[in-house]
Write a protein that holds these residues in place. Sequence first.
Motif, PDB file in Angstrom:
ATOM      1  N   THR A 183       0.733  -1.105  -0.147  1.00  0.00           N
ATOM      2  CA  THR A 183      -0.041  -0.139   0.061  1.00  0.00           C
ATOM      3  C   THR A 183       1.056   1.072  -0.166  1.00  0.00           C
ATOM      4  N   LEU A 184       0.297   2.454  -0.512  1.00  0.00           N
ATOM      5  CA  LEU A 184       0.876   3.655  -0.143  1.00  0.00           C
ATOM      6  C   LEU A 184       1.480   3.967   0.975  1.00  0.00           C
ATOM      7  N   THR A 185       0.535   3.621   2.085  1.00  0.00           N
ATOM      8  CA  THR A 185       0.975   3.863   3.430  1.00  0.00           C
ATOM      9  C   THR A 185       2.561   2.998   3.828  1.00  0.00           C
TER      10      THR A 185
ATOM     11  N   ALA B  30       0.880   8.948 -13.189  1.00  0.00           N
ATOM     12  CA  ALA B  30      -0.148   8.439 -11.877  1.00  0.00           C
ATOM     13  C   ALA B  30      -1.394   9.135 -11.665  1.00  0.00           C
ATOM     14  N   PRO B  31      -2.504   8.376 -11.420  1.00  0.00           N
ATOM     15  CA  PRO B  31      -3.890   9.289 -11.141  1.00  0.00           C
ATOM     16  C   PRO B  31      -3.489  10.580 -10.150  1.00  0.00           C
ATOM     17  N   GLU B  32      -4.049  11.658 -10.236  1.00  0.00           N
ATOM     18  CA  GLU B  32      -3.868  12.802  -9.574  1.00  0.00           C
ATOM     19  C   GLU B  32      -4.285  12.587  -8.075  1.00  0.00           C
ATOM     20  N   ASP B  33      -5.394  11.646  -7.725  1.00  0.00           N
ATOM     21  CA  ASP B  33      -5.630  11.448  -6.219  1.00  0.00           C
ATOM     22  C   ASP B  33      -4.266  10.666  -5.766  1.00  0.00           C
ATOM     23  N   PHE B  34      -3.788   9.808  -6.385  1.00  0.00           N
ATOM     24  CA  PHE B  34      -2.636   9.110  -5.897  1.00  0.00           C
ATOM     25  C   PHE B  34      -1.521  10.264  -5.576  1.00  0.00           C
ATOM     26  N   VAL B  35      -1.339  10.857  -6.743  1.00  0.00           N
ATOM     27  CA  VAL B  35      -0.058  11.910  -6.554  1.00  0.00           C
ATOM     28  C   VAL B  35      -0.311  12.676  -5.302  1.00  0.00           C
TER      29      VAL B  35
ATOM     30  N   LEU C 229       0.322  10.756  -2.216  1.00  0.00           N
ATOM     31  CA  LEU C 229       1.867  10.447  -2.037  1.00  0.00           C
ATOM     32  C   LEU C 229       2.568  11.840  -1.681  1.00  0.00           C
ATOM     33  N   ARG C 230       2.346  12.829  -2.294  1.00  0.00           N
ATOM     34  CA  ARG C 230       2.945  13.926  -2.033  1.00  0.00           C
ATOM     35  C   ARG C 230       2.440  14.602  -0.480  1.00  0.00           C
ATOM     36  N   GLU C 231       1.418  14.531  -0.108  1.00  0.00           N
ATOM     37  CA  GLU C 231       1.103  14.703   1.418  1.00  0.00           C
ATOM     38  C   GLU C 231       1.645  13.920   2.474  1.00  0.00           C
TER      39      GLU C 231
ATOM     40  N   ARG D 240       5.526  14.704   2.567  1.00  0.00           N
ATOM     41  CA  ARG D 240       5.902  16.063   3.208  1.00  0.00           C
ATOM     42  C   ARG D 240       5.695  15.635   4.660  1.00  0.00           C
ATOM     43  N   ALA D 241       4.771  14.966   5.010  1.00  0.00           N
ATOM     44  CA  ALA D 241       4.592  14.879   6.660  1.00  0.00           C
ATOM     45  C   ALA D 241       5.542  14.047   6.940  1.00  0.00           C
ATOM     46  N   ARG D 242       6.251  13.319   6.291  1.00  0.00           N
ATOM     47  CA  ARG D 242       7.546  12.307   6.808  1.00  0.00           C
ATOM     48  C   ARG D 242       8.880  13.034   6.550  1.00  0.00           C
TER      49      ARG D 242
END
Length: 283
Positions: free
Chosen positions: A114-116, A132-137, A140-142, A145-147
């Motif tokens: 999974t992405l997580t 990649a689909p925009e929601d996936f992008v 991923l970016r969010e 950034r958090a990590r």
Amino acid sequence: MKSGNSARHGGHREVRLCQDRSMTAPSTDPASSRARPGTIITVAVTGAHAKADVPALPVGSEEVAAAAASCARVGASVIDLEPRHDTSVPDVVAAVHNRTDLVVRVAAYARSETLTTLLDSGAEVLTCPVDAPEDFVAALREGARARGIAVHHEVRELGQLDTLRVRCAAETGPVHAVLVFGSAVDSGMHGDPETLSRAVARLPEGASYTVTGLDDTAVPMLLATLATNGHVRVGMADTLEYSPGEPVRDNAQLVARAAGVAKIAQRLPLSVSHVRGVFGLSG
């Protein structure tokens, strides 16, 4: 044998050789007044090939870590890992960190993880396909950034570079693209100097880039990339032949060749600590 990666997925302009700090910084001695542009050598050790088809391929965590250590000794500073159905990305990342100080970059397209899981794998960089689909992008970016994880961008078609320019317009940190070239029968970017020049000309301003050539384009793209002050990726994920009819012995053989050619071109392999600066990584 084709790479398992190769299934995913204007006019001429003069390429101005990139002269930003990522290309002109010293390769070894920061105090040297005669420093030349350096080269980031990335190794993609496994990809999607099956172990049964390629017995020499490192697959398990310890095999990959041992391959990474061998590659680090001959010039690699970054390792690219791809999710596989038969291994756990976090386990592989941990094993590589235990054996080396290489920058670990993980491909963020789900196969078995999974992405997580990818975000929490311990990788310092994730590579996001531009198509990649925009929601996936966005997710991923969010999450990155958090990590405090860097995000690089994988490009396989020239048209994707327009999307990349739009996507990176508001970014304040270093932008880095991984450009993947293939043979004439592939639907993506053809592995020749002309196509490379067109791709580099369409990158976002100031972006650095790594180039890999799949299969029989590996050596031509290595040479062409060094001529444009780009960085290079080699490895058994991208090619299984060292030369026509001669199988690759191991990943270190490919890294050693790339490092040797880079030295001949006076583009010495960059150290891991220097690469961290180019990518904007801490530590």
